[in-house]
Design an enzyme around this catalytic site. Structure first.
Site: not given
Length: 305
Positions: A64, A66, A68-69, A141, A212, A270
């Site tokens: 995805h 976001h 942090d990914h 998510h 996530d 995570h």
């Protein structure tokens, strides 16, 4: 196969954990490859501490968008180009991935000197090359997010050389064709079907790598019967309601999914930045109370399938 965790923290990096990224080294004798799952900020720096480098990667799967990914992806793509690597690279991920990459490269005056393909995925099979099939499932998510199920094709069974010799078939080049299950003609006019001399196929490995997610129906389809499942365990069981409200899972929920799906082993990752090493051990203990075959991933941990 081997998994190498480059980042195991949720949201933000800590002193001990970088944000999310995971290498899958296929280690296949005829279809070698190195795949990356997610690419949080600092991923290329983490790669420098392993035997891998961006040029070895041939596929990157993003769960995805976001940060942090994802925020490590533009830098990694550029470094791969600056190193002079001309091997093609394919990116897979949700809608918007192409716009993100193209905008980052354009505004920074950057480019890639290798063939770069970006495939924006939907649910279903996203790759099937005869050696590996990758299926994506939508998760629960706040933004569009996927998990990936990777299935290795079954391997041919062993050739029963003793039975062939007993039937008057001498060892030689024909054995290779028979091992592939082909039918060959002998000098005496007999036709021999290799499949008659092969043991049962060896099942290929299966694993599920989750993005996530809070608990959702698609999780079972992703995880059912896999040898290994990689799943987030962002927060402890006591904070389950908070975890779910933000599209995450608790330790208990990850472990119960592993149990119900009949997986071989669960790797949790995570981890919220609120947990230090002692806190991580507590998370692991909570998972093991429901699913004993659980391990906690730290940065640079390696797991063999």
């Amino acid at each position: 196969m081997e998994l190498i965790f480059l980042g195991t923290s949720a949201g933000v990096p800590t002193r001990a954990r970088n944000v999310t990224s995971l290498v899958l080294d296929l280690q296949h004798p005829t279809r070698p490859g190195v795949w990356l799952f997610d690419c949080g900020e600092g991923t290329q720096q983490q790669l420098l501490r392993t035997a891998f480098h961006p040029g070895k990667l041939d596929k990157i799967f993003i769960t995805h968008l976001h940060g942090d990914h994802l925020f490590g992806l533009p830098g990694l793509l550029c470094s791969r180009s600056m190193a002079g690597n001309a091997a093609p690279l394919t990116l897979y991920g949700p809608a918007g991935l192409a716009e993100f990459v193209e905008t980052a490269l354009r505004l920074s005056g950057s480019w890639t000197d290798y063939p770069l393909e970006i495939i924006e995925i939907r649910e279903g099979v996203v790759l099937d090359d005869g050696f590996y099939k990758v299926t994506a499932r939508a998760l629960n998510h706040p933004v569009e997010c996927y998990g990936y199920r990777i299935e290795e094709a079954d391997k041919p069974g062993a050739l029963d050389a003793a039975a062939l010799i007993a039937d008057g078939i001498r060892p030689g080049p024909l054995f290779q064709a028979l091992k592939r299950g082909e039918t060959v003609m002998l000098e005496d006019g007999r036709e021999v079907n290799g499949k008659d001399y092969l043991s049962a196929p060896l099942p290929g490995k299966k694993l599920a790598i989750f993005g996530d997610t809070a608990p959702c129906p698609a999780a079972m389809a992703l995880a059912s019967g896999v040898d290994l499942m990689v799943h987030e365990a962002t927060l402890e069981t006591a904070m389950e309601e908070k975890a779910n409200s933000r599209g995450h899972s608790s330790t208990r929920q990850a472990a119960l999914l592993a149990h119900d799906a009949g997986v071989g082993e669960l790797i949790i990752t995570h981890v919220s930045s609120r947990y230090d090493a002692k806190g991580g051990e507590a998370l692991l203990a909570e998972c093991r109370a429901h699913f004993a075959r659980t391990r906690l991933a730290d940065d640079f941990a390696r797991f063999h399938l």
